[in-house]
Design a protein around this motif. Sequence first.
Motif, PDB file in Angstrom:
ATOM      1  N   TYR A   1      15.533 -23.337  67.596  1.00 33.72           N
ATOM      2  CA  TYR A   1      15.405 -22.231  66.641  1.00 33.72           C
ATOM      3  C   TYR A   1      16.806 -21.793  66.245  1.00 33.72           C
ATOM      4  CZ  TYR A   1      14.598 -17.617  64.741  1.00 33.72           C
ATOM      5  OH  TYR A   1      14.600 -16.520  63.912  1.00 33.72           O
ATOM      6  N   THR A   2      17.081 -21.767  64.930  1.00 34.55           N
ATOM      7  CA  THR A   2      18.426 -21.454  64.463  1.00 34.55           C
ATOM      8  C   THR A   2      18.485 -20.168  63.631  1.00 34.55           C
ATOM      9  OG1 THR A   2      18.114 -22.857  62.519  1.00 34.55           O
ATOM     10  CG2 THR A   2      19.126 -23.881  64.469  1.00 34.55           C
ATOM     11  N   GLY A   3      17.429 -19.381  63.670  1.00 31.82           N
ATOM     12  CA  GLY A   3      17.403 -18.142  62.892  1.00 31.82           C
ATOM     13  C   GLY A   3      17.971 -16.972  63.675  1.00 31.82           C
ATOM     14  N   ASN A   4      17.757 -15.781  63.124  1.00 33.00           N
ATOM     15  CA  ASN A   4      18.282 -14.546  63.726  1.00 33.00           C
ATOM     16  C   ASN A   4      17.190 -13.594  64.195  1.00 33.00           C
ATOM     17  OD1 ASN A   4      21.125 -15.062  63.321  1.00 33.00           O
ATOM     18  ND2 ASN A   4      20.721 -14.792  61.144  1.00 33.00           N
ATOM     19  N   ASP A   5      15.931 -13.856  63.839  1.00 32.49           N
ATOM     20  CA  ASP A   5      14.838 -12.967  64.230  1.00 32.49           C
ATOM     21  C   ASP A   5      13.636 -13.818  64.640  1.00 32.49           C
ATOM     22  OD1 ASP A   5      12.864 -11.034  64.544  1.00 32.49           O
ATOM     23  OD2 ASP A   5      13.438  -9.930  62.728  1.00 32.49           O
ATOM     24  N   TYR A   6      13.642 -14.243  65.887  1.00 31.07           N
ATOM     25  CA  TYR A   6      12.631 -15.167  66.399  1.00 31.07           C
ATOM     26  C   TYR A   6      11.221 -14.597  66.246  1.00 31.07           C
ATOM     27  CZ  TYR A   6      10.422 -18.502  69.598  1.00 31.07           C
ATOM     28  OH  TYR A   6       9.620 -19.471  70.148  1.00 31.07           O
ATOM     29  N   ALA A   7      11.033 -13.358  66.630  1.00 31.94           N
ATOM     30  CA  ALA A   7       9.695 -12.751  66.561  1.00 31.94           C
ATOM     31  C   ALA A   7       9.174 -12.740  65.123  1.00 31.94           C
ATOM     32  CB  ALA A   7       9.715 -11.344  67.145  1.00 31.94           C
TER      33      ALA A   7
ATOM     34  N   ALA B   1       5.744 -15.160  60.926  1.00 27.45           N
ATOM     35  CA  ALA B   1       5.592 -15.779  59.600  1.00 27.45           C
ATOM     36  C   ALA B   1       4.836 -17.101  59.706  1.00 27.45           C
ATOM     37  CB  ALA B   1       6.957 -15.982  58.952  1.00 27.45           C
ATOM     38  N   ILE B   2       5.139 -17.889  60.730  1.00 24.42           N
ATOM     39  CA  ILE B   2       4.403 -19.139  60.937  1.00 24.42           C
ATOM     40  C   ILE B   2       2.933 -18.829  61.202  1.00 24.42           C
ATOM     41  CG2 ILE B   2       4.080 -21.099  62.494  1.00 24.42           C
ATOM     42  CD1 ILE B   2       7.138 -21.113  62.892  1.00 24.42           C
ATOM     43  N   ALA B   3       2.681 -17.895  62.097  1.00 22.47           N
ATOM     44  CA  ALA B   3       1.292 -17.551  62.457  1.00 22.47           C
ATOM     45  C   ALA B   3       0.513 -16.998  61.263  1.00 22.47           C
ATOM     46  CB  ALA B   3       1.290 -16.547  63.607  1.00 22.47           C
TER      47      ALA B   3
END
Length: 113
Positions: A62-68, A73-75
């Motif tokens: 994961y290379t983003g800044n806001d995992y949650a 967004a995926i869900a």
Amino acid sequence: MSERPTPRRVASVIRLRPEHADKYRELHRSVPQPVLDALSRAHITNYSIFLRDDTLFAYYEYTGNDYAADMAAIAGDPDTQRWWALTDPCQQPLDSAGPRERWVDSEELFHLD
């Protein structure tokens, strides 16, 4: 120029129902492009799923800044929800999974960079 975040390595496991092994393999031979796009938009890279003895092992970075937020967004993605409607019946969560948890995260014990 901004630096890319250090990737967060995520590994998780779930059981594959043996009677659905062929179907699960077939599904993953042609993952729908909109599902792949949703993963990319959520900063998921280097994603692999492995199978051994009816246990599925997934790894991604994961290379983003806001995992949650990215996981939400995926869900919430309709194409991903349709995909999960096909794949979820093939899977059985581990006994250690929480009440609404499917894939369970694994603890990273070692990493060679």
